[in-house]
Design an enzyme around this catalytic site. Sequence first.
Site, PDB file in Angstrom:
ATOM      1  N   HIS A   1       1.722  -2.282  -7.730  1.00 42.18           N
ATOM      2  CA  HIS A   1       2.904  -1.608  -8.284  1.00 42.18           C
ATOM      3  C   HIS A   1       2.711  -1.447  -9.799  1.00 42.18           C
ATOM      4  O   HIS A   1       2.302  -2.398 -10.474  1.00 42.18           O
ATOM      5  CB  HIS A   1       4.168  -2.432  -7.986  1.00 42.18           C
ATOM      6  CG  HIS A   1       5.404  -1.779  -8.501  1.00 42.18           C
ATOM      7  ND1 HIS A   1       6.018  -0.733  -7.834  1.00 42.18           N
ATOM      8  CD2 HIS A   1       6.109  -1.977  -9.643  1.00 42.18           C
ATOM      9  CE1 HIS A   1       7.059  -0.329  -8.549  1.00 42.18           C
ATOM     10  NE2 HIS A   1       7.136  -1.067  -9.643  1.00 42.18           N
TER      11      HIS A   1
ATOM     12  N   ASN B   1      -6.724   4.214  -6.883  1.00 42.36           N
ATOM     13  CA  ASN B   1      -6.821   2.775  -6.580  1.00 42.36           C
ATOM     14  C   ASN B   1      -7.781   2.532  -5.412  1.00 42.36           C
ATOM     15  O   ASN B   1      -8.498   1.536  -5.409  1.00 42.36           O
ATOM     16  CB  ASN B   1      -5.439   2.188  -6.288  1.00 42.36           C
ATOM     17  CG  ASN B   1      -4.687   1.900  -7.569  1.00 42.36           C
ATOM     18  OD1 ASN B   1      -5.060   1.011  -8.323  1.00 42.36           O
ATOM     19  ND2 ASN B   1      -3.650   2.673  -7.841  1.00 42.36           N
TER      20      ASN B   1
ATOM     21  N   GLY C   1      -5.475   8.563  -4.745  1.00 44.93           N
ATOM     22  CA  GLY C   1      -6.454   7.588  -4.280  1.00 44.93           C
ATOM     23  C   GLY C   1      -7.309   6.956  -5.369  1.00 44.93           C
ATOM     24  O   GLY C   1      -8.399   6.460  -5.088  1.00 44.93           O
TER      25      GLY C   1
ATOM     26  N   ASN D   1       0.060  -4.954  -2.093  1.00 45.87           N
ATOM     27  CA  ASN D   1       0.425  -3.669  -2.699  1.00 45.87           C
ATOM     28  C   ASN D   1       0.203  -3.753  -4.199  1.00 45.87           C
ATOM     29  O   ASN D   1       0.314  -4.826  -4.789  1.00 45.87           O
ATOM     30  CB  ASN D   1       1.919  -3.399  -2.424  1.00 45.87           C
ATOM     31  CG  ASN D   1       2.405  -2.104  -3.050  1.00 45.87           C
ATOM     32  OD1 ASN D   1       1.783  -1.051  -2.911  1.00 45.87           O
ATOM     33  ND2 ASN D   1       3.519  -2.161  -3.760  1.00 45.87           N
TER      34      ASN D   1
ATOM     35  N   ILE E   1       7.656   3.535   3.561  1.00 46.68           N
ATOM     36  CA  ILE E   1       8.137   2.148   3.631  1.00 46.68           C
ATOM     37  C   ILE E   1       7.858   1.605   5.037  1.00 46.68           C
ATOM     38  O   ILE E   1       8.103   2.271   6.035  1.00 46.68           O
ATOM     39  CB  ILE E   1       9.660   2.089   3.313  1.00 46.68           C
ATOM     40  CG1 ILE E   1       9.933   2.633   1.896  1.00 46.68           C
ATOM     41  CG2 ILE E   1      10.209   0.673   3.469  1.00 46.68           C
ATOM     42  CD1 ILE E   1       9.483   1.773   0.733  1.00 46.68           C
ATOM     43  N   LEU E   2       7.315   0.401   5.103  1.00 46.77           N
ATOM     44  CA  LEU E   2       6.945  -0.194   6.391  1.00 46.77           C
ATOM     45  C   LEU E   2       8.153  -0.854   7.059  1.00 46.77           C
ATOM     46  O   LEU E   2       9.073  -1.323   6.378  1.00 46.77           O
ATOM     47  CB  LEU E   2       5.844  -1.233   6.171  1.00 46.77           C
ATOM     48  CG  LEU E   2       4.561  -0.693   5.526  1.00 46.77           C
ATOM     49  CD1 LEU E   2       3.618  -1.828   5.190  1.00 46.77           C
ATOM     50  CD2 LEU E   2       3.880   0.318   6.434  1.00 46.77           C
TER      51      LEU E   2
HETATM   52  C1  GRF Z   1      -0.253   4.018  -8.573  1.00 51.47           C
HETATM   53  O1  GRF Z   1       0.440   4.067  -9.793  1.00 51.47           O
HETATM   54  C2  GRF Z   1       0.196   2.843  -7.767  1.00 51.47           C
HETATM   55  O2  GRF Z   1       0.512   1.712  -8.521  1.00 51.47           O
HETATM   56  C3  GRF Z   1       1.442   3.360  -7.142  1.00 51.47           C
HETATM   57  O3  GRF Z   1       1.160   4.717  -6.851  1.00 51.47           O
HETATM   58  C4  GRF Z   1       0.108   5.202  -7.702  1.00 51.47           C
HETATM   59  C5  GRF Z   1      -1.006   5.662  -6.811  1.00 51.47           C
HETATM   60  O4  GRF Z   1      -2.074   6.213  -7.448  1.00 51.47           O
HETATM   61  N1  GRF Z   1       1.883   2.529  -6.066  1.00 51.47           N
HETATM   62  P1  GRF Z   1      -3.424   6.517  -6.668  1.00 51.47           P
HETATM   63  O5  GRF Z   1      -3.099   7.298  -5.406  1.00 51.47           O
HETATM   64  O6  GRF Z   1      -4.089   5.197  -6.341  1.00 51.47           O
HETATM   65  O7  GRF Z   1      -4.255   7.332  -7.609  1.00 51.47           O
END
Ligand code: GRF
Length: 208
Positions: free
Chosen positions: A109, A14, A12, A107, A92-93
């Site tokens: 990535h 992000n 989490g 999203n 996956i949705l």
């Molecule tokens: C991140 O690298 C994001 O880009 C990818 O999964 C990871 C998630 O990290 N989709 P976090 O759970 O936000 O720490």
Amino acid sequence: MLNIVVLVSGGGSNLQALIDAEKNGILKSGKIVKVISDRESYAEVRAEKNNIPFERVVRKDFSNKEEFCDKLIDEIQKENADLIILAGFLSILTEKFTKIYENKIINVHPSLIPSFCGDGMYGLKVHKAALKKGVKVTGATVHFVNAITDGGAIILQKPVGVMENDTPETLQKRVMEQAEWKILPMAAEYFCSGKLKIENDVVKIKED
Ligand code: GRF
């Protein structure tokens, strides 16, 4: 103010970047109204610490992807969500989900799409592939989500240099710190303030 629902699976960080952006005014046109996790995750602790309602909808509790996604749709509709952010969400949705929320799901990535993306490319696998290929620059991408994994229109990208002694872990950390945590809140604010428009599958960011 738009309603944002954030879907998570992992640490989490992000989600934390979005919470911090809301606190420091970078994300000012939208509010995180709910966090939904598809498994037990530290992201839930972050939601709780910040008094954001959260719900766990466990993928394994459903016999198929369709039923799981229908439950997600129900939960999201309850919140009158305007924007859905996948912040490290690993399920996956369904096409039904992506159709209902067409151009309303984003999203993040951890590579410069179209490199190192698509089915099965997530987490450290992305950085391992980048190192194996020997790219000198990688980065992160925020994009709209459609039925094709990592295939939706690109909103923002930020490059990050690869160092000779990088491991997948050091590269992952640098990409998160220097790119993901910056462009995800920025893209959310662009969306919520009505600055994004899509023309022929290409995102344009309107000037002030
Ligand atoms: C991140 O690298 C994001 O880009 C990818 O999964 C990871 C998630 O990290 N989709 P976090 O759970 O936000 O720490």
